[in-house]
Scaffold this active site. Structure first.
Site, PDB file in Angstrom:
ATOM      1  N   GLU A 160      31.486  33.199  -1.886  1.00  0.00           N
ATOM      2  CA  GLU A 160      30.665  33.807  -2.946  1.00  0.00           C
ATOM      3  C   GLU A 160      29.170  33.580  -2.785  1.00  0.00           C
ATOM      4  O   GLU A 160      28.483  33.196  -3.741  1.00  0.00           O
ATOM      5  CB  GLU A 160      31.133  33.337  -4.324  1.00  0.00           C
ATOM      6  CG  GLU A 160      32.488  33.880  -4.684  1.00  0.00           C
ATOM      7  CD  GLU A 160      32.849  33.769  -6.166  1.00  0.00           C
ATOM      8  OE1 GLU A 160      32.063  33.198  -6.941  1.00  0.00           O
ATOM      9  OE2 GLU A 160      33.921  34.282  -6.538  1.00  0.00           O
ATOM     10  N   GLU A 373      40.461  35.419  -3.603  1.00  0.00           N
ATOM     11  CA  GLU A 373      40.630  34.896  -4.981  1.00  0.00           C
ATOM     12  C   GLU A 373      40.897  36.044  -5.935  1.00  0.00           C
ATOM     13  O   GLU A 373      40.435  37.174  -5.708  1.00  0.00           O
ATOM     14  CB  GLU A 373      39.378  34.153  -5.472  1.00  0.00           C
ATOM     15  CG  GLU A 373      39.161  32.794  -4.872  1.00  0.00           C
ATOM     16  CD  GLU A 373      37.938  32.081  -5.415  1.00  0.00           C
ATOM     17  OE1 GLU A 373      37.636  32.246  -6.616  1.00  0.00           O
ATOM     18  OE2 GLU A 373      37.285  31.385  -4.625  1.00  0.00           O
TER      19      GLU A 373
HETATM   20  C1  BG6 Z   1      35.089  31.750  -8.093  1.00  0.00           C
HETATM   21  C2  BG6 Z   1      34.859  30.542  -7.271  1.00  0.00           C
HETATM   22  O1  BG6 Z   1      33.853  32.131  -8.573  1.00  0.00           O
HETATM   23  O2  BG6 Z   1      35.818  31.680  -9.273  1.00  0.00           O
HETATM   24  C3  BG6 Z   1      35.747  29.361  -7.624  1.00  0.00           C
HETATM   25  O3  BG6 Z   1      34.908  30.814  -5.917  1.00  0.00           O
HETATM   26  C4  BG6 Z   1      35.905  29.295  -9.117  1.00  0.00           C
HETATM   27  O4  BG6 Z   1      35.169  28.231  -7.051  1.00  0.00           O
HETATM   28  C5  BG6 Z   1      36.618  30.543  -9.576  1.00  0.00           C
HETATM   29  O5  BG6 Z   1      36.584  28.168  -9.572  1.00  0.00           O
HETATM   30  C6  BG6 Z   1      36.917  30.582 -11.065  1.00  0.00           C
HETATM   31  O6  BG6 Z   1      35.753  30.391 -11.819  1.00  0.00           O
HETATM   32  P1  BG6 Z   1      35.683  29.256 -12.933  1.00  0.00           P
HETATM   33  O7  BG6 Z   1      34.265  29.281 -13.374  1.00  0.00           O
HETATM   34  O8  BG6 Z   1      36.633  29.668 -13.974  1.00  0.00           O
HETATM   35  O9  BG6 Z   1      36.066  28.002 -12.275  1.00  0.00           O
END
Ligand code: BG6
Length: 479
Positions: A160, A373
Site C-alpha cells: 500500500e 487483501e
Molecule cells: C490494509 C493494510 O490497509 O488494511 C493492513 O495493508 C491493514 O496492514 C488492513 O491492517 C486493515 O486496515 P485496519 O486499519 O482495519 O487495520
C-alpha cells in the site's frame, strides 16, 4: 463456473501486526514500535505472538487447505539499523517460517516492506524523503534475495505505497503526526517508486525462478452521478489514487492528469536522469493489490486545503478519513446507495469491488493479478465453548468471492486470493478488537497482560467455511 486450477487460495498478515517479539533476538525498533496509538488500543509489541506460535499457526492454515500465505518480513529483524549489520537470528526465523510453509505445500507470498520502517532509518534519513533510502531499500532486498531465493517464489515490493501517500498529510498508517506537504509526499512517492523499480530489476537478476510485483491498495472510482463532471472526477481520482503508482512501474510514466493536480498544488517532482527508464524497464511479473471496497467520487472545486485541525486527531473517526480523501480540484469520496447492507449487522460493503477493479486492471496492464487483501474487520465474541460465530464475515467474503469468480469468467486474470487476515492481528488504528482472522487469538488491548498471555488460538466458523471453499476450489460457497 470454477476458479483456475492451482488458484492460490490463502490469507494475509504483516510482520508488525502479527509477530510480536518486537525486541527479541536482536530485532531493531521500527517506527511502528514507537507509533502514537489511539486511546484504549494496544501497541504492536506483542501483537499475536506469531513469533513464538508460527508452527501452530501454519499448521492451522494447512488445515484450512491454504495454497499460499501472504506475509511480510520485518526489515528491522533482518537489519536492526535498516542498513549495515545483518541479524542472523532474523534470517533464521524467516527460514524456519518458510520451511514450515513448504512442509505443507503452502507457497509464501512475501511482502518486503509493509509499513514497519526501521526507526534508525527514520532518524538518520527522515524516512522516505531522502534518496539515500533507495540504496538502503535495495541493499535490504539484496540480503533477502541472497538468503531466501530458494524459499520464496512470489515477492511483493511494498504494501500500500499509495495509501502512505494518499492519506499521508497526517499519516493514517505510518504514525506521523506532523503535517507533510503534498510536495514532500509526492517526492517521497517518486523515491519509493524508483526504489521498487530497482528492487524488481535486482530480483530478476538474482532470483530467476521468482516472480515479483507491487502490492498497492487499488480501487475503481464510481462517479456519483452521470454528470460528465463527476465522471471526469472519477477518472482523475483513479489516476491520482491508483494509476499514478502502477503506470509508473509498468509504463515508466505518470498519468498526465496527475501533473495538473501537481500544478494546482505546487508539487514539483525531483526526477533524476534515468528514473523513468529504470521504472519503465523493470517489468513486474504480476500485480498484487489490496481491495476492500471501491470509491464513489463527486467533483470537488479547487480550494486551498487546510488540514491542520487534524493534528493528533483520533484517526478512527471517519470524518478524519473523509477529510484526507478530499482532493480539491479533483473530487471527494461520497456514500454509494447501491452498496450492499448486511442483514446481520448493517455493515455496508461493495461486493463488486474486486470484480470491477480486476477487470479494469487486466484491461490496462495485461498482467496476472493476486488479491493480496480483502476482508471485514470487526469485534468477534469468543463463546464459552471456544466457538466464534462470525457469520457476518462469511457473508461478506462469500459475496466478494462470488463476484470475483464472475470477474474471472469475464476476463479478469486473477491467480490468487489472500484476504486479510489469516489470524487475528493488531489493526493499523484500532487495536486487536477489530478482528479480521479465520483464527481467533485470545488476547485483549492490555499490553501488560499480553506480555505473558498464552494467546490461545480458536477456530472461528469462517475457518470451517473457508476450508470448504478451498477444498472445492470455490464451488461450495454456502448460502
Ligand atoms: C490494509 C493494510 O490497509 O488494511 C493492513 O495493508 C491493514 O496492514 C488492513 O491492517 C486493515 O486496515 P485496519 O486499519 O482495519 O487495520
Amino acid at each position: 463456473m470454477s476458479f483456475p486450477e492451482n488458484f492460490l487460495w490463502g490469507a494475509s498478515s504483516s510482520s508488525a501486526q502479527v509477530e510480536g517479539g518486537y525486541s527479541s533476538d536482536g530485532k531493531g525498533l521500527t517506527i511502528w514500535d514507537v507509533k502514537p496509538l489511539n486511546p484504549g488500543t494496544c501497541s504492536f509489541h506483542y501483537a499475536s505472538d506469531f513469533y513464538h506460535h508460527y508452527k501452530e499457526d501454519i499448521a492451522l492454515m494447512a488445515e484450512m487447505g491454504f495454497k499460499a500465505y501472504r506475509m511480510s518480513i520485518s526489515w528491522a529483524r533482518i537489519m536492526p539499523e535498516g542498513e549495515g549489520n545483518i541479524n542472523q537470528a532474523g534470517i533464521d526465523f524467516y527460514k524456519n517460517v518458510f520451511l514450515e510453509c513448504h512442509k505443507y505445500g503452502i507457497e509464501p507470498i512475501v511482502t518486503i516492506f509493509h509499513f514497519d520502517l526501521p526507526l534508525a532509518l527514520q532518524v538518520k534519513y527522515g524516512g522516505w524523503n531522502n534518496r539515500s533510502m533507495i540504496d538502503a531499500y535495495v541493499e535490504y532486498c539484496r540480503v533477502l534475495f541472497e538468503n531466501f531465493k530458494d524459499d520464496v517464489k512470489y515477492w511483493l515490493t511494498f504494501n500500500e505505497q499509495n495509501m502512505l501517500i494518499f492519506f499521508g498529510a497526517f499519516d493514517m498508517i505510518g504514525g506521523i503526526t506532523k503535517a507533510q506537504s503534498l510536495n514532500t509526499l509526492y517526492n517521497q512517492a517518486h523515491i519509493q517508486l524508483v526504489a521498487q523499480a530497482k528492487a524488481i530489476h535486482l530480483c530478476h537478476e538474482m532470483c530467476p525462478n521468482s516472480k515479483i510485483g507491487p502490492a498497492p491498495n487499488l480501487t475503481t472510482s464510481y462517479p456519483k452521478t452521470s454528470s460528465p463532471k463527476d465522471y471526469l472526477a472519477a477518472m482523475n481520482m483513479d489516476d491520482l489514487r491508483n494509476n499514478f503508482y502502477t503506470d509508473a512501474l509498468i509504463f515508466g510514466r505518470y498519468p498526465k492528469s496527475v501533473y495538473k493536480y501537481f500544478e494546482m498544488n505546487d508539487v514539483v517532482l525531483d526526477v533524476h536522469e534515468g528514473d523513468f527508464e529504470c521504472m519503465g524497464t523493470c517489468h513486474p511479473d504480476f500485480l498484487g493489490f489490496n481491495c476492500y471496497g471501491n470509491d464513489t467520487t463527486e467533483y470537488l472545486e479547487y480550494y486551498k486545503q487546510d488540514l491542520s485541525s487534524l493534528k493528533n486527531a483520533d484517526n478512527r473517526d471517519t470524518s478524519y478519513l473523509q477529510a484526507l480523501m478530499s482532493k480539491p480540484g479533483i473530487g471527494r469520496g461520497v456514500n454509494n446507495e447501491y452498496f450492499k447492507k448486511s442483514e446481520i449487522d448493517g455493515h455496508i460493503y461493495d461486493p463488486y469491488c474486486i470484480r470491477v477493479t480486476a477487470r479494469r486492471l487486466t484491461e490496462r496492464y495485461h498482467l496476472p493479478l493476486i488479491i493480496t487483501e480483502n476482508g471485514y474487520g470487526r469485534a468477534d465474541i469468543l463463546e464459552d465453548d471456544g466457538s466464534v460465530h462470525d457469520q457476518y464475515r462469511i457473508d461478506h467474503l462469500r459475496e466478494m468471492i462470488r463476484q470475483m469468480e464472475i470477474g474471472i469468467e469475464e476476463g479478469a486474470d486473477i491467480m490468487g486470493y489472500c484476504p486479510w487476515s489469516a489470524l487475528d492481528l493488531v489493526s493499523t488504528r484500532e487495536g486487536i478488537s477489530k478482528r479480521y482472522g479465520f483464527i481467533y487469538v485470545d488476547r485483549d488491548e492490555d499490553d501488560e497482560k499480553a506480555k505473558t498471555s498464552p494467546m490461545k488460538r480458536y477456530k472461528k466458523d469462517s475457518f470451517y467455511w473457508y476450508k470448504k471453499v478451498i477444498e472445492t476450489n470455490g464451488k461450495e460457497l454456502g448460502e
